[in-house]
Design an enzyme around this catalytic site. Sequence first.
Site, PDB file in Angstrom:
ATOM      1  N   CYS A  79      -2.746  -7.744   9.851  1.00  0.00           N
ATOM      2  CA  CYS A  79      -2.354  -9.143   9.306  1.00  0.00           C
ATOM      3  C   CYS A  79      -1.578  -8.984   7.628  1.00  0.00           C
ATOM      4  O   CYS A  79      -1.442  -7.865   7.291  1.00  0.00           O
ATOM      5  CB  CYS A  79      -3.800  -9.824   9.517  1.00  0.00           C
ATOM      6  N   ARG A  80      -1.857  -9.726   6.834  1.00  0.00           N
ATOM      7  CA  ARG A  80      -2.381  -9.602   4.940  1.00  0.00           C
ATOM      8  C   ARG A  80      -2.490  -8.667   4.371  1.00  0.00           C
ATOM      9  O   ARG A  80      -2.091  -8.118   3.955  1.00  0.00           O
ATOM     10  CB  ARG A  80      -1.770 -10.989   4.261  1.00  0.00           C
TER      11      ARG A  80
END
Length: 112
Positions: A81-82
């Site tokens: 994800c980020r």
Amino acid sequence: MKNFIFLLFIGFTSQTSSVRVLEKENFQVLMKQESQVIDFRTPEEYALGYIEGAILIDYKASDFQASISALNRNVTYLIYCRSGNRSGKASKIMDSLGFKKIYDLKGGFMNW
């Protein structure tokens, strides 16, 4: 009662997780093997850049659970994800659903 608690404790400790957190270099090595990369960011984040070959499954989407449940549990998944927060949560869900091999990119896309 003590025996029951002891057996229950042994049952929990003998279970192993199918999730491994990997450094970028190890993640890249596994990408060269048969695996599926999943990006758990939003479509807006994905549009700004992504790891080549990654499919998008928005962790914040209302159909997230259904999207995860539809995946083949025997495939090797490389996830991110980020920053690693959402993929960490997603990996726990995948593990609880019986996925066999889950590799989470340490530090997420920010580390890519």
